[in-house]
Design an enzyme around this catalytic site. Structure first.
Site, PDB file in Angstrom:
ATOM      1  CG  ASP A  88      -1.984  -1.054   1.165  1.00 23.11           C
ATOM      2  OD1 ASP A  88      -2.500  -1.299   0.056  1.00 23.11           O
ATOM      3  OD2 ASP A  88      -2.291  -1.666   2.204  1.00 23.11           O
ATOM      4  CG  ASP A 104       0.239  -4.358   2.343  1.00 21.22           C
ATOM      5  OD1 ASP A 104       0.210  -3.426   1.515  1.00 21.22           O
ATOM      6  OD2 ASP A 104      -0.084  -5.522   2.047  1.00 21.22           O
ATOM      7  CE  LYS A 106      -2.775  -6.359   4.208  1.00 24.93           C
ATOM      8  NZ  LYS A 106      -3.517  -6.709   2.968  1.00 24.93           N
TER       9      LYS A 106
END
Length: 275
Positions: A88, A104, A106
């Site tokens: 990301d 990332d 989450k």
């Protein structure tokens, strides 16, 4: 990628410190400050509790804070070129551009009947770019070009809404009275191998799953915590490929305990208590 490990240690410490500051930024009275979507007529439509929607809006809500954080520590942030690419966020050092980290984002929710457990989340693919670490498909830069791979997570509690509040349309003046969708947001940052499970995160894709015990997640005490990143990599690169014999029948290796036995390694390396 090979570089001074102190760089990773410093970035990890900075990222974790940043995570500890976010609750006050995105919450009001322990509830998420985002309450809905507005149109040009100043109508507010309450946000639903759909996990994918909550995840995306949280990501957008946090992005300005991430950009400021990166600036403060001397990094730039690069978003993925395409929607489903990993990671990301790519953090790249301004002083030394060869130093980069994958982050990332989450999110997951606490289980109502088991508050010390969450629904878990995926930690990225164990497919093409994970296996061939020079691969450039579905990843911003080759896997091995990142100094470390972090999960920046949010664990929250869902708030049950009445049918009336779900379907209502509010005015701007009524904004403070719109019920929150989620509350009790807990932010954390950890290298993904430290919170990984030995099971996939979803049934129909090649994704690595996380452990689900919240204290273990926050402590970075996953299945592979005792074994180390090298064995985590080898296990997931070979997941579903190695066959073992059980009860006289051949089956694909799908647990870390089976993997350790297959490799002739001590069972004590399996941190099964983290489950």
């Amino acid at each position: 990628m090979s570089f001074d490990k102190s760089v990773k240690t410093e970035f990890s410490s900075q990222l974790k410190s940043f995570a500890s500051t976010l609750s006050d930024i995105v919450s009001s009275k322990n509830e998420w400050s985002i309450r809905g979507f507005a149109d040009v007529f100043k109508n507010i439509y309450p946000i639903s509790s759909d996990t994918k929607l909550v995840s995306k809006v949280l990501e957008l809500h946090l992005l300005p804070s991430f950009l400021e954080f990166a600036k403060e520590i001397g990094y730039t942030i690069e978003l993925p070129t395409y929607q489903n690419w990993y990671p990301d966020l790519t953090f790249t050092s301004k002083q030394k551009p060869s130093v980069r980290f994958a982050v990332d984002l989450k999110t997951t929710y606490r289980l109502d009947k088991r508050p010390n457990f969450c629904n878990g989340f995926t930690l990225g693919s164990h497919g093409a770019y994970f296996i061939d670490r020079t691969h450039t498909k579905n990843i911003q830069y080759p896997y091995d070009s990142y100094g470390a791979h972090f999960c920046f997570g949010v664990i929250y509690s869902r708030v049950e809404k009445s049918n009336e509040s779900k379907s209502s349309v509010f005015s701007v003046d009524e904004l403070p009275s719109i019920p929150a969708t989620i509350r009790d947001l807990t932010f954390f940052a950890e290298e993904k191998w430290k919170i990984a499970s030995d099971k996939p995160g979803s049934g129909n894709t090649a994704n690595i799953g996380s452990i689900k015990k919240i204290p273990a997640i926050l402590e970075g005490n996953g299945i592979f915590a005792k074994a180390g990143e090298e064995l985590f990599d080898d296990y997931w690169i070979n997941y579903g490929k190695i066959e073992v014999v059980k009860d006289g029948k051949r089956k694909k290796l799908t647990s870390f305990s089976e993997y350790l036995s297959y490799r002739g390694l001590p069972p004590s390396l399996n941190n099964s208590d983290s489950k």
